[in-house]
Structures are given as structure tokens and as C-alpha cells.
Scaffold this active site. Structure first.
Site, mmCIF file in Angstrom:
data_model
loop_
_atom_site.group_PDB
_atom_site.id
_atom_site.type_symbol
_atom_site.label_atom_id
_atom_site.label_comp_id
_atom_site.label_asym_id
_atom_site.label_seq_id
_atom_site.Cartn_x
_atom_site.Cartn_y
_atom_site.Cartn_z
ATOM 1 N N LYS A 9 0.812 -1.220 0.000
ATOM 2 C CA LYS A 9 0.000 0.000 0.000
ATOM 3 C C LYS A 9 0.850 1.278 0.000
ATOM 4 O O LYS A 9 2.041 1.235 0.304
ATOM 5 C CB LYS A 9 -0.935 -0.031 1.224
ATOM 6 C CG LYS A 9 -1.923 -1.211 1.211
ATOM 7 C CD LYS A 9 -2.905 -1.098 2.377
ATOM 8 C CE LYS A 9 -3.925 -2.234 2.364
ATOM 9 N NZ LYS A 9 -4.963 -2.047 3.405
ATOM 10 N N TYR A 49 -12.462 -2.197 -3.636
ATOM 11 C CA TYR A 49 -12.954 -2.328 -2.265
ATOM 12 C C TYR A 49 -14.479 -2.231 -2.184
ATOM 13 O O TYR A 49 -15.030 -1.848 -1.144
ATOM 14 C CB TYR A 49 -12.295 -1.279 -1.369
ATOM 15 C CG TYR A 49 -10.888 -1.639 -0.929
ATOM 16 C CD1 TYR A 49 -10.655 -2.729 -0.092
ATOM 17 C CD2 TYR A 49 -9.787 -0.891 -1.341
ATOM 18 C CE1 TYR A 49 -9.365 -3.062 0.325
ATOM 19 C CE2 TYR A 49 -8.491 -1.217 -0.924
ATOM 20 C CZ TYR A 49 -8.292 -2.304 -0.093
ATOM 21 O OH TYR A 49 -7.032 -2.632 0.332
ATOM 22 N N PHE A 57 -15.549 3.644 7.154
ATOM 23 C CA PHE A 57 -14.181 4.032 6.782
ATOM 24 C C PHE A 57 -13.940 4.002 5.277
ATOM 25 O O PHE A 57 -12.809 4.204 4.829
ATOM 26 C CB PHE A 57 -13.169 3.133 7.506
ATOM 27 C CG PHE A 57 -13.326 1.656 7.212
ATOM 28 C CD1 PHE A 57 -12.795 1.091 6.063
ATOM 29 C CD2 PHE A 57 -14.015 0.836 8.095
ATOM 30 C CE1 PHE A 57 -12.932 -0.268 5.801
ATOM 31 C CE2 PHE A 57 -14.162 -0.529 7.840
ATOM 32 C CZ PHE A 57 -13.625 -1.078 6.683
ATOM 33 N N ARG A 85 -1.692 -14.407 4.361
ATOM 34 C CA ARG A 85 -2.437 -13.779 5.459
ATOM 35 C C ARG A 85 -1.670 -13.902 6.782
ATOM 36 O O ARG A 85 -1.674 -12.989 7.604
ATOM 37 C CB ARG A 85 -3.832 -14.417 5.605
ATOM 38 C CG ARG A 85 -4.736 -14.284 4.375
ATOM 39 C CD ARG A 85 -5.300 -12.897 4.188
ATOM 40 N NE ARG A 85 -6.229 -12.536 5.234
ATOM 41 C CZ ARG A 85 -6.951 -11.407 5.210
ATOM 42 N NH1 ARG A 85 -6.853 -10.564 4.187
ATOM 43 N NH2 ARG A 85 -7.752 -11.114 6.196
ATOM 44 N N THR A 91 -5.332 -7.233 10.680
ATOM 45 C CA THR A 91 -5.648 -5.961 10.019
ATOM 46 C C THR A 91 -5.166 -4.765 10.837
ATOM 47 O O THR A 91 -4.586 -3.826 10.297
ATOM 48 C CB THR A 91 -7.181 -5.859 9.819
ATOM 49 O OG1 THR A 91 -7.636 -7.050 9.186
ATOM 50 C CG2 THR A 91 -7.541 -4.656 8.967
ATOM 51 N N ARG A 102 2.615 -6.485 9.310
ATOM 52 C CA ARG A 102 1.858 -5.373 9.904
ATOM 53 C C ARG A 102 2.358 -4.992 11.296
ATOM 54 O O ARG A 102 2.392 -3.826 11.655
ATOM 55 C CB ARG A 102 0.364 -5.706 9.902
ATOM 56 C CG ARG A 102 -0.253 -5.521 8.501
ATOM 57 C CD ARG A 102 -1.607 -6.133 8.394
ATOM 58 N NE ARG A 102 -2.327 -5.721 7.200
ATOM 59 C CZ ARG A 102 -3.451 -6.301 6.781
ATOM 60 N NH1 ARG A 102 -3.975 -7.314 7.457
ATOM 61 N NH2 ARG A 102 -4.045 -5.877 5.690
ATOM 62 N N ASN A 112 -2.000 0.128 6.845
ATOM 63 C CA ASN A 112 -1.472 -1.144 7.340
ATOM 64 C C ASN A 112 -0.616 -1.882 6.316
ATOM 65 O O ASN A 112 -0.479 -3.101 6.371
ATOM 66 C CB ASN A 112 -2.601 -2.003 7.924
ATOM 67 C CG ASN A 112 -3.673 -2.342 6.910
ATOM 68 O OD1 ASN A 112 -3.603 -1.918 5.757
ATOM 69 N ND2 ASN A 112 -4.666 -3.119 7.325
ATOM 70 N N HIS A 115 -2.075 -5.571 1.529
ATOM 71 C CA HIS A 115 -3.368 -6.218 1.328
ATOM 72 C C HIS A 115 -3.086 -7.628 0.839
ATOM 73 O O HIS A 115 -2.137 -7.848 0.099
ATOM 74 C CB HIS A 115 -4.198 -5.485 0.267
ATOM 75 C CG HIS A 115 -5.326 -6.309 -0.274
ATOM 76 N ND1 HIS A 115 -6.551 -6.345 0.343
ATOM 77 C CD2 HIS A 115 -5.391 -7.174 -1.317
ATOM 78 C CE1 HIS A 115 -7.330 -7.204 -0.325
ATOM 79 N NE2 HIS A 115 -6.647 -7.701 -1.334
ATOM 80 N N GLU A 126 -9.336 -10.739 -7.721
ATOM 81 C CA GLU A 126 -8.396 -9.636 -7.516
ATOM 82 C C GLU A 126 -7.203 -9.730 -8.460
ATOM 83 O O GLU A 126 -6.706 -8.708 -8.945
ATOM 84 C CB GLU A 126 -7.956 -9.594 -6.046
ATOM 85 C CG GLU A 126 -9.105 -9.160 -5.123
ATOM 86 C CD GLU A 126 -8.795 -9.235 -3.644
ATOM 87 O OE1 GLU A 126 -9.684 -8.846 -2.849
ATOM 88 O OE2 GLU A 126 -7.685 -9.664 -3.253
#
Ligand code: GTP
Ligand code: MG
Length: 138
Positions: A9, A49, A57, A85, A91, A102, A112, A115, A126
Site C-alpha cells: 500500500k 474495495y 471508513f 495472510r 488488520t 503489519r 497497514n 493487502h 483480484e
């Protein structure tokens, strides 16, 4: 062999830690089989998203994801979705386990750093959102 979609990100590309994050992924046995650094548009962020459209948010999420370049990737490996993950961590970085990306790099729940797809169907969708078949080499 499984594939998953990963994104580094803007908070991370801004701090110039793309390589550090890729190292974590590779060290976990995930292979980068496609990768590009791009700026995504507001419309692309909203579509990507879309499941979060009604969340409070959402506006902040779209703003954050379009605030700078992202690195989009396809990762390949045994159990790649779950493995990714695990390497990412929770998250919210305050809840992320020791040694996760993270925990070590994220700034906040909004910023964070990474993704990762959460299931086989989302991984497929995706990957297709950002890559064509000829951009992915095993
Ligand atoms: P992704 O891999 O990014 O999808 O993260 P996730 O699956 O761990 O979280 P989720 O899909 O629930 O939320 C998507 C993204 O929205 C998260 O990665 C966060 O960056 C952001 N997000 C989730 N909850 C909050 C929140 O309460 N506040 C803010 N500002 N952002 C949030
Ligand atoms: Mg998610």
C-alpha cells in the site's frame, strides 16, 4: 499450486520499504510471479474495495489507497492465500502477531502496509482485476 493477490500500500511505498516487504513474502516461501508499481484511480479503488462500500471508513480507505503508488503482485506457493495472510498479520497492527509485516511496518489500521486476498474466489477476482494472463509467469 495456489496463487494469491497481494498489494503493497501507499504508506509503505512512500516509506521506501517495498523491498523489505517483498523479502518477508519470499522468506515465507511465496514466489512473486507478477509485480508492477502503479497509481490507482479513485474509481479503481472504489471498485476494488466494493464490498466495503457501506462501511464508515470507506471514504478514508479510498483516499488512502489513491494517495501514492501501490505495488500489485501475484504470489504463488503451497497454500499461498493462508500463508500470505499469516505473514501479513492482523488488520489492526496493534493486534498483529510478532514477526508479521503489519506488526513491524504498519502505521495504523488504515495505513497497514499490505493487502492480501482472503479466499480462493477473491484471489481469482483480484488477480484478474489487475493482471492479464500473459503478465503472470510461474
Ligand atoms: P485487506 O487485506 O486490506 O483486505 O485487509 P483485511 O482483510 O485484513 O481487512 P478488511 O478486508 O476487513 O478491510 C480492508 C481494509 O480496510 C483494511 O486493510 C484496512 O486498511 C481498512 N480498514 C478496515 N477497518 C478499518 C477501520 O476501522 N478504519 C480504517 N481507517 N480503515 C479500516
Ligand atoms: Mg480484506
Amino acid at each position: 499450486i495456489e496463487r494469491t493477490f497481494s498489494m503493497i500500500k501507499p504508506d509503505a511505498t512512500r516509506r521506501n520499504i517495498t523491498g523489505k516487504i517483498v523479502d518477508r513474502l519470499e522468506s515465507a516461501g511465496l514466489k512473486v510471479v507478477a509485480q508492477k508499481r502503479i497509481l490507482i484511480t479513485k474509481a479503481q479503488a472504489e471498485a476494488f474495495y466494493g464490498v466495503h462500500r457501506e462501511r464508515p471508513f470507506f471514504g478514508e480507505l479510498v483516499e488512502t489507497m489513491t494517495s501514492g503508488p501501490v505495488v500489485v503482485q501475484v504470489l504463488e506457493g503451497e497454500g499461498a492465500i493462508l500463508k500470505n495472510r499469516e505473514v501479513m498479520g492482523a488488520t489492526n497492527p496493534a493486534q498483529a502477531a510478532e514477526g508479521t509485516i503489519r506488526k513491524d511496518f504498519a502505521v495504523s489500521i488504515g495505513e497497514n502496509s499490505v493487502h492480501g486476498s482472503d479466499a480462493a474466489e477473491t484471489a481469482k477476482a483480484e488477480i484478474a482485476f489487475f493482471f492479464s494472463d500473459i503478465e503472470i509467469t510461474g
